[in-house]
Write a protein that holds these residues in place. Structure first.
Motif, PDB file in Angstrom:
ATOM      1  N   THR A  16     -32.555  41.429  87.924  1.00  9.47           N
ATOM      2  CA  THR A  16     -31.674  41.361  86.754  1.00  9.47           C
ATOM      3  C   THR A  16     -30.850  42.638  86.654  1.00  9.47           C
ATOM      4  N   PHE A  49     -25.921  33.887  85.737  1.00 11.15           N
ATOM      5  CA  PHE A  49     -27.144  33.436  85.072  1.00 11.15           C
ATOM      6  C   PHE A  49     -28.363  34.075  85.727  1.00 11.15           C
ATOM      7  N   THR A  59     -28.507  38.040  84.824  1.00 14.91           N
ATOM      8  CA  THR A  59     -28.448  38.425  83.416  1.00 14.91           C
ATOM      9  C   THR A  59     -29.715  37.987  82.690  1.00 14.91           C
ATOM     10  N   ARG A 110     -31.930  36.660  79.828  1.00 13.86           N
ATOM     11  CA  ARG A 110     -31.572  35.673  78.798  1.00 13.86           C
ATOM     12  C   ARG A 110     -31.260  36.312  77.449  1.00 13.86           C
ATOM     13  N   GLU A 111     -32.006  37.347  77.090  1.00 18.74           N
ATOM     14  CA  GLU A 111     -31.805  37.949  75.771  1.00 18.74           C
ATOM     15  C   GLU A 111     -30.559  38.838  75.706  1.00 18.74           C
ATOM     16  N   LYS A 145     -25.261  35.661  75.167  1.00 18.02           N
ATOM     17  CA  LYS A 145     -25.164  34.281  74.695  1.00 18.02           C
ATOM     18  C   LYS A 145     -24.293  33.549  75.712  1.00 18.02           C
ATOM     19  N   PHE A 146     -24.931  32.772  76.576  1.00 21.93           N
ATOM     20  CA  PHE A 146     -24.233  32.173  77.705  1.00 21.93           C
ATOM     21  C   PHE A 146     -23.166  31.168  77.298  1.00 21.93           C
TER      22      PHE A 146
END
Length: 160
Positions: free
Chosen positions: A62, A119, A122, A124-125, A128-129
């Motif tokens: 990440t 995706f 990055t 997830r937190e 905001k995809f």
């Protein structure tokens, strides 16, 4: 006696008499292909690289830059917007070229690869995809709205 100096910008301005639309299209293709390549690479390999190990609960692979959420989010939105506009211009410039359907498929596949790569790197937190995906389609929506407006204006003016 003062010597008149020419503006150096004038050497680089578009010259309708000496430059053909084909030359300009080729130059634009080179420029926007470079923009697409650079922004694709920046999305796949974010600035600062990616975490290599799971030290302190970090997920390997990440983006390190994602630890600065606001700056990373700004980077991702701007990079995605530039990438999307570059793809739009490229697809517009190659319209009706030989193999233009194949170019569409290849270019859209590249866009899907870009999205899957961001995706993957990055957390997830961090983002905001849905906003990143909206950013990806914004140039295409704007172009469609402009086209629809022009069509409506032509129809309206032809009925007068």
């Amino acid at each position: 006696m003062a010597v008149a100096r020419k503006n150096w910008n004038s050497y680089f301005e578009f010259d309708e008499e000496n430059e053909t639309p084909t030359e300009i299209r080729n130059i634009l293709l080179i420029i926007f292909t470079l923009i697409a390549a650079v922004t694709f690479q920046a999305g796949v390999n974010p600035p600062g690289g990616v975490w290599q190990d799971d030290d302190r609960g970090r997920i390997p692979g990440t983006a390190i830059y994602a630890s600065q959420k606001n700056f990373y989010y700004l980077f991702l939105i701007a990079n995605t917007l530039a990438f999307s506009y570059a793809i739009l211009v490229i697809l517009s410039l190659v319209h009706k070229f030989p193999f233009h359907y194949e170019l569409w498929v290849a270019t859209m596949s590249m866009a899907i690869t870009y999205v899957s790569a961001i995706f993957a790197v990055t957390p997830r937190e961090a983002v905001k995809f849905r906003f990143v995906l909206i950013t990806l389609v914004v140039p295409f929506i704007i172009r469609l709205v402009i086209h629809a407006f022009n069509v409506c204006c032509r129809k309206f003016s032809s009925t007068d």
